[in-house]
Design a protein around this motif. Structure first.
Motif, PDB file in Angstrom:
ATOM      1  N   CYS A  65      53.897 -63.732 -45.292  1.00 42.43           N
ATOM      2  CA  CYS A  65      54.662 -64.767 -44.918  1.00 42.43           C
ATOM      3  C   CYS A  65      53.793 -65.606 -43.639  1.00 42.43           C
ATOM      4  O   CYS A  65      53.206 -65.220 -42.601  1.00 42.43           O
ATOM      5  N   ASN A  72      55.314 -67.347 -42.080  1.00 39.68           N
ATOM      6  CA  ASN A  72      56.874 -68.212 -40.748  1.00 39.68           C
ATOM      7  C   ASN A  72      56.884 -66.682 -39.681  1.00 39.68           C
ATOM      8  O   ASN A  72      56.616 -66.651 -38.642  1.00 39.68           O
ATOM      9  N   CYS A  73      56.597 -65.578 -40.330  1.00 38.47           N
ATOM     10  CA  CYS A  73      56.913 -64.238 -38.912  1.00 38.47           C
ATOM     11  C   CYS A  73      55.379 -63.373 -39.309  1.00 38.47           C
ATOM     12  O   CYS A  73      55.208 -61.838 -38.723  1.00 38.47           O
ATOM     13  N   LYS A 131      55.904 -59.665 -40.144  1.00 39.50           N
ATOM     14  CA  LYS A 131      57.005 -59.164 -39.237  1.00 39.50           C
ATOM     15  C   LYS A 131      57.888 -58.758 -40.443  1.00 39.50           C
ATOM     16  O   LYS A 131      59.200 -58.089 -39.842  1.00 39.50           O
ATOM     17  N   GLY A 132      58.689 -59.968 -41.573  1.00 40.86           N
ATOM     18  CA  GLY A 132      59.623 -59.619 -42.078  1.00 40.86           C
ATOM     19  C   GLY A 132      61.148 -60.839 -41.249  1.00 40.86           C
ATOM     20  O   GLY A 132      61.156 -60.820 -39.984  1.00 40.86           O
ATOM     21  N   CYS A 133      61.252 -61.954 -42.283  1.00 35.18           N
ATOM     22  CA  CYS A 133      62.145 -62.400 -41.544  1.00 35.18           C
ATOM     23  C   CYS A 133      63.028 -63.005 -43.048  1.00 35.18           C
ATOM     24  O   CYS A 133      63.109 -62.906 -43.999  1.00 35.18           O
ATOM     25  N   ALA A 134      64.184 -64.441 -42.280  1.00 34.33           N
ATOM     26  CA  ALA A 134      64.396 -64.541 -43.779  1.00 34.33           C
ATOM     27  C   ALA A 134      64.266 -65.499 -44.402  1.00 34.33           C
ATOM     28  O   ALA A 134      64.260 -65.391 -46.199  1.00 34.33           O
ATOM     29  N   CYS A 151      61.144 -64.599 -45.919  1.00 31.28           N
ATOM     30  CA  CYS A 151      60.185 -63.964 -47.049  1.00 31.28           C
ATOM     31  C   CYS A 151      61.387 -62.917 -47.332  1.00 31.28           C
ATOM     32  O   CYS A 151      60.957 -61.616 -48.065  1.00 31.28           O
ATOM     33  N   LYS A 152      62.101 -62.946 -46.923  1.00 32.45           N
ATOM     34  CA  LYS A 152      63.264 -62.121 -47.231  1.00 32.45           C
ATOM     35  C   LYS A 152      63.130 -60.579 -46.779  1.00 32.45           C
ATOM     36  O   LYS A 152      63.682 -59.738 -46.690  1.00 32.45           O
ATOM     37  N   TYR A 153      62.715 -60.539 -45.617  1.00 36.74           N
ATOM     38  CA  TYR A 153      63.111 -59.644 -44.419  1.00 36.74           C
ATOM     39  C   TYR A 153      60.924 -58.783 -45.002  1.00 36.74           C
ATOM     40  O   TYR A 153      61.067 -57.534 -44.843  1.00 36.74           O
TER      41      TYR A 153
END
Length: 116
Positions: free
Chosen positions: A95, A97-98, A101-104, A106-108
């Motif tokens: 991802c 963006n993160c 690490k997981g974020c909105a 990439c659907k965490y």
């Protein structure tokens, strides 16, 4: 695709493997949502020759993805089923963006699917 079929018909394999790329617009019956569109651009690639492996595919995808999205990302291949290819995989990139690490966005999961 029609482009792949035409290229296969005309390629002289005695001169070496077939390697082609075909970019273009795609139109399909699909309801637009956050991850789907009835119109999009796609790039098809086709390589046929002796000693071509999935490692060649992954290496090519890594070079293209890193050129488009940056050197820091990773590419992963996931086995998948498509009735018109075998073996088949889907490809994800880290991802943007993160950074995994997981974020909105990439659907965490830390991954974004970029192709099937």
């Amino acid at each position: 695709s029609p482009m792949q079929a035409r290229t296969l018909e005309t390629h002289d394999f005695s001169k070496g493997p077939l390697k082609m790329v075909s970019p273009g617009k795609v139109y399909r019956r699909d309801t637009d949502d956050a991850t789907h569109s009835h119109q999009f651009h796609q790039v098809e690639g086709l390589v046929i020759g002796k000693h071509i492996t999935m490692a060649d595919l992954k290496g090519t995808l890594e070079v293209v993805a890193q050129d488009l999205f940056g050197d820091e990302l990773e590419v992963r291949l996931r086995p998948s089923y498509f009735p018109f290819t075998e073996p088949s995989v889907e490809a994800d990139i880290t991802c943007f963006n993160c950074h995994g690490k997981g974020c909105a966005i990439c659907k965490y999961t830390g991954w974004i699917e970029v192709l099937g």
